[in-house]
Design a protein around this motif. Sequence first.
Motif, PDB file in Angstrom:
ATOM      1  N   GLN A 149     -15.701   4.671   5.045  1.00  0.00           N
ATOM      2  CA  GLN A 149     -14.402   3.984   5.721  1.00  0.00           C
ATOM      3  C   GLN A 149     -14.666   3.266   7.092  1.00  0.00           C
ATOM      4  O   GLN A 149     -14.124   2.333   7.369  1.00  0.00           O
ATOM      5  N   THR A 189     -16.696   8.294   6.888  1.00  0.00           N
ATOM      6  CA  THR A 189     -17.504   8.208   6.321  1.00  0.00           C
ATOM      7  C   THR A 189     -18.656   6.905   6.715  1.00  0.00           C
ATOM      8  O   THR A 189     -17.335   5.974   6.843  1.00  0.00           O
ATOM      9  N   ARG A 247       0.298   3.416  -2.039  1.00  0.00           N
ATOM     10  CA  ARG A 247      -1.767   4.488  -2.552  1.00  0.00           C
ATOM     11  C   ARG A 247      -1.968   4.489  -1.353  1.00  0.00           C
ATOM     12  O   ARG A 247      -2.648   4.858  -1.493  1.00  0.00           O
ATOM     13  N   ALA A 248      -1.067   4.874  -0.048  1.00  0.00           N
ATOM     14  CA  ALA A 248      -1.457   5.580   0.724  1.00  0.00           C
ATOM     15  C   ALA A 248      -2.241   6.903   0.182  1.00  0.00           C
ATOM     16  O   ALA A 248      -1.615   7.371  -0.771  1.00  0.00           O
ATOM     17  N   PRO A 249      -3.310   7.092   1.414  1.00  0.00           N
ATOM     18  CA  PRO A 249      -3.827   8.653   1.239  1.00  0.00           C
ATOM     19  C   PRO A 249      -3.947   9.601   1.062  1.00  0.00           C
ATOM     20  O   PRO A 249      -4.634  11.118   0.471  1.00  0.00           O
ATOM     21  N   THR A 250      -2.724  10.357   1.435  1.00  0.00           N
ATOM     22  CA  THR A 250      -1.551  11.911   2.147  1.00  0.00           C
ATOM     23  C   THR A 250      -0.388  11.386   1.966  1.00  0.00           C
ATOM     24  O   THR A 250      -0.493  10.161   2.021  1.00  0.00           O
ATOM     25  N   TRP A 272       0.506  -1.396   0.454  1.00  0.00           N
ATOM     26  CA  TRP A 272      -0.233  -0.328   0.145  1.00  0.00           C
ATOM     27  C   TRP A 272       1.019   1.626   0.347  1.00  0.00           C
ATOM     28  O   TRP A 272       0.184   2.318  -0.010  1.00  0.00           O
ATOM     29  N   MET A 320     -15.028  -0.532   6.277  1.00  0.00           N
ATOM     30  CA  MET A 320     -13.753  -0.512   5.712  1.00  0.00           C
ATOM     31  C   MET A 320     -13.017  -1.364   6.861  1.00  0.00           C
ATOM     32  O   MET A 320     -12.138  -2.051   7.249  1.00  0.00           O
ATOM     33  N   LYS A 342      -9.459   7.142  12.348  1.00  0.00           N
ATOM     34  CA  LYS A 342      -9.361   7.677  11.028  1.00  0.00           C
ATOM     35  C   LYS A 342     -10.530   7.096  10.577  1.00  0.00           C
ATOM     36  O   LYS A 342     -12.137   8.243  10.333  1.00  0.00           O
ATOM     37  N   LEU A 343     -10.086   6.182   9.726  1.00  0.00           N
ATOM     38  CA  LEU A 343     -11.726   5.198   9.729  1.00  0.00           C
ATOM     39  C   LEU A 343     -12.516   5.116  10.044  1.00  0.00           C
ATOM     40  O   LEU A 343     -13.843   5.074  10.185  1.00  0.00           O
ATOM     41  N   TRP A 359      -6.374  -0.638   2.527  1.00  0.00           N
ATOM     42  CA  TRP A 359      -5.873   0.349   3.503  1.00  0.00           C
ATOM     43  C   TRP A 359      -6.159  -0.021   4.438  1.00  0.00           C
ATOM     44  O   TRP A 359      -5.652   0.405   5.131  1.00  0.00           O
ATOM     45  N   ARG A 361       0.295   9.908   4.971  1.00  0.00           N
ATOM     46  CA  ARG A 361      -0.015   8.342   5.563  1.00  0.00           C
ATOM     47  C   ARG A 361       1.054   7.584   5.337  1.00  0.00           C
ATOM     48  O   ARG A 361       1.244   6.452   4.878  1.00  0.00           O
TER      49      ARG A 361
END
Lengths: 252, 331
Positions: B195, B192, B74-77, B71, B198, B187-188, B134, B80
């Motif tokens: 998330q 949302t 592909r990490a989201p920020t 990952w 997930m 955070k997840l 993630w 991260r």
Amino acid sequence: MSGQEALFEYLLRLGDNALILGHRLSEWCGHSPALEEDLALSNVALDLIGQTQLWLNLAGEVEGKGRDADKLAYLRDARDFRNLLLVEQPNGDFAATMARQFYFDAWHYLLLRDLTGSKNARIAEIAAKGLKEVTYHLERSQEWVLRLGDGTEESHRRMQTAVDDLWMYTGEMFESDEVDQAMVREGIGPDLSSLHEPWLGLMRSTTDEATLTLPQPGWAQRGGKRGIHSEHLGYILADLQFLQRAYPNATW
Amino acid sequence: MYAQMVKTGVDHIQSKEEMSPEERAFQDRVDQDIKIEPKEWMPEAYRKTLIRQISQHAHSEIIGMQPEGNWITRAPTLERKAILLAKVQDEAGHGLYLYCAAETLGVSRDELMEQLNSGKAKYSSIFNYPTLTWADIGAIGWLVDGAAIMNQVPLQRCSYGPYSRAMIRICKEESFHQRQGYDAMTKLARGTPEQKQMAQDALNRWWWPSLMMFGPSDAESVHSAQSMRWKIKINSNDELRQKFVDQTVPQAEYLGLTVPDPDLKWNAERGHYDFGEVNWDEFYQVIAGNGPCNRDRLRTRVKAYEEGRWVRDAADAYAAKKAGRAKAKAA
């Protein structure tokens, strides 16, 4: 193009180079030739990600539309990226990665060294921080060019191929357009053509010592700085931006 | 626990009377919590068991780079991404200290790598599960590093000096990773609905394999008893598993997530959570090579090692040339 617009473009170029090269180097993590290299390549990648955050946050401030480094990194499409073609080239074998790195590090070093004297205090400050890191990056990539060039027959062959293959992406680093010229006029950035001789000097001495042949000047691929990229960038962005695109407005 | 079911080569625990004078002196030092250092005399079985245990731990760190490395791009920020890259980098570092600790016992890193690549050496079962979303990165930090810490904190006091010192260094970083993993899950879980889903899905998939990390009950195992006598194992597998469950269930509750175990409930009398039976058939299948990712993990490792061979050879050749030139110059 206003001064602010040119400055925004200029900062995007600095940030995008760091972002895309950092991304490419991070692809090596866990796959490199030795554990020591997993550590070292990750260190360089981490430095570049850190520099990305500084440049792109500043770019966002200059733009004044509420975009921060993450918005700029994760929510622009390929045509809006301003990195050099060199840094988006695939990792290839370890020799290709090191040739790409050495070409870039030597230029990056010279550029940041000049930017530490920028009239824009914020740019000078970020450049000074980056220069410390990039000094080490350059030592390391230069050392690998020597090792591989003057190592075994196989490593010499691979290093020569890498040096030859990536050569056509180096010309773009020294070409100025209206953005670069605006930076020179305002005392913000150096005349890029002035970096060419010192860069070539380092290339000549290093390839000599590495028993490699420096390619002849030839046709330069160009376009990255204006957003005309190779096909590779789209795939980088598909990876990089996947979560932000798939889950809009989520925070992570 | 990154080392599972480590064999000691013994069939019973020797009494002090059965021991040779050297063995007795060694055991006395261990009993008095005096660290054993590389140059000192040690029983051959102790040396071999430690090599097995430390190298299994090292291999786990190295193979463990793959599921998380999956990952990095592909990490989201950017933050991260930096955190994850630094974490996977730490794992390479842990592998390196542990191979160094094993080398003090008379085995080279190359030999150990060959054992890993040939499939002869084992690594923790947990890294044969895939990271599908993630949230799996958060779950690994929280659960897998959390379980590893349970085992590794006591090992800071283990009898072998170099291993104990490596553990002290590693534990500092692991607890940092665990907090980062929990933070990513938080955070997840507060994000949302997608998330949150997930995060729950990751907990569902990683919970049981995390409990398997401690290994099957070893209350009856002569190997565990011997390792405990040597102080290279401090607690039983069941003790550590219970401790992990007791620590982790309230953390899951705090996140508003449900632990996927219908038998899980607080037992006030015992002062511990009761929990359901782990599927040990699955565990034995995974360690026998039939987990979802065993083949890919090993192939990826072998590929990196083989494709890197010419680079390592070049570095050696260059170093030799340079040394030769320096010598010629000095002469």
